[in-house]
Design an enzyme around this catalytic site. Structure first.
Site, PDB file in Angstrom:
ATOM      1  N   THR A 143       0.858  -1.189   0.000  1.00 28.87           N
ATOM      2  CA  THR A 143       0.000   0.000   0.000  1.00 28.87           C
ATOM      3  C   THR A 143       0.885   1.226   0.000  1.00 28.87           C
ATOM      4  OG1 THR A 143      -1.609  -1.245   1.327  1.00 28.87           O
ATOM      5  CG2 THR A 143      -1.955   1.119   1.116  1.00 28.87           C
ATOM      6  N   GLU A 197       4.686  -5.105  16.608  1.00 25.98           N
ATOM      7  CA  GLU A 197       4.257  -4.018  15.738  1.00 25.98           C
ATOM      8  C   GLU A 197       2.948  -3.462  16.276  1.00 25.98           C
ATOM      9  OE1 GLU A 197       3.869  -5.872  11.930  1.00 25.98           O
ATOM     10  OE2 GLU A 197       2.175  -7.114  12.528  1.00 25.98           O
ATOM     11  N   LYS A 227       4.444  -8.893   3.424  1.00 22.30           N
ATOM     12  CA  LYS A 227       3.041  -8.493   3.573  1.00 22.30           C
ATOM     13  C   LYS A 227       2.194  -9.414   2.708  1.00 22.30           C
ATOM     14  CE  LYS A 227       0.644  -4.183   4.504  1.00 22.30           C
ATOM     15  NZ  LYS A 227       0.708  -2.711   4.409  1.00 22.30           N
TER      16      LYS A 227
END
Length: 269
Positions: free
Chosen positions: A28, A173, A140
């Site tokens: 993204t 995270e 990802k």
């Protein structure tokens, strides 16, 4: 707007591996002034993920052109790119998938990030822990059920973001961002070798911190490490960097690290 394998459409075959198994990867990117920020880094991320997942995607030049074209005319926005193994048989085997699917879409920029940068954010400890898997750590991939559950729990709290631990109880995270904390001139960040995503902005920040007056330390650390932190920040490719003002009873007002990183991150456009 969606672009699938070069055609404007918004549907996929029901047997595409993305829908059947989450068999793919994505990135993204932030659009600023009609450009894809950190374009090369996003391409490299997809290449690494495809290599790790053994997806035989080869249309890199074409994909890059499509990313550039879709960003044009957008002063501010979000570009998402998905690569799946493609359409294929019923079972787990992807041997019959010879043509990977690429999906591009553009959406509006999240307006709340402007407020977050100005006011800072609060964190809440997520009850959802990330499973450890060194083979998938860092990339990802499309299997995001953990993040969906993290977000669902977060939405039941008053916090802005989640502090996420792995199955061993170590800081990994946030729900949709990476995390750093400063103690003096030392900047600590979770080591992403067992779980989590090695974000584009995380990589960018660490590269610049390596040539600064700060000392970067990648660690396996528990939540207690935040007790002695002078400052905490989170980052992702869209934010791109945001200060944390509170986690439970802990509060931070220092913005030394944030003030160093924020101008650099804005230059990525």
């Amino acid at each position: 707007m969606f672009l699938i394998n070069g055609h404007e459409q918004d549907t996929l075959p029901a047997n595409d591996r993305a829908t059947q198994f989450g068999d793919g990867c994505f990135t993204t990117a932030r659009i600023a002034d009609g450009n894809v920020c950190l374009l090369e880094a996003h391409i490299q991320r997809l290449q690494l993920a495809c290599e790790r997942l053994l997806i035989p995607f080869k249309q890199w030049a074409e994909l890059q052109r499509e990313m550039i074209d879709m960003a044009k005319g957008n002063s501010r926005g979000v570009l998402k790119v998905i690569i799946s193994r493609g359409a294929g048989g019923r079972g787990y085997s992807g041997a019959s998938c010879l043509n990977p699917t690429r999906i591009l879409s553009v959406s509006a920029y999240p307006a709340h990030y402007d407020l977050w940068r100005r006011d800072g954010i609060s964190l809440a400890l997520s009850p959802v822990h990330l499973g450890r898997n060194p083979l998938l750590a860092g990339i990802k991939h499309l299997n995001r059920l953990e993040q969906v559950l993290i977000r669902t729990h977060l939405e039941q709290s008053d916090a802005d973001e989640a502090l996420v631990l792995d199955s061993e109880g170590l800081i990994t995270e946030c729900c949709a961002a990476n995390l750093m904390w400063r103690q003096g001139s030392d900047v600590f960040t979770p080591k992403i070798d067992q779980a989590g995503v090695n974000g584009i902005m995380r990589q960018f920040c660490l590269q610049h911190l390596a040539h600064s007056g700060f000392r970067v330390v990648e660690v396996h650390a528990g939540v207690e490490s935040l007790l002695t932190a002078d400052e905490v920040v989170v980052c992702n490719a869209l934010m791109p960097v945001v200060p944390v003002r509170a986690y439970g009873q802990l509060q931070w007002s220092s913005r030394e690290l944030y003030s160093f990183l924020a101008p650099l991150c804005e230059q990525t456009k």
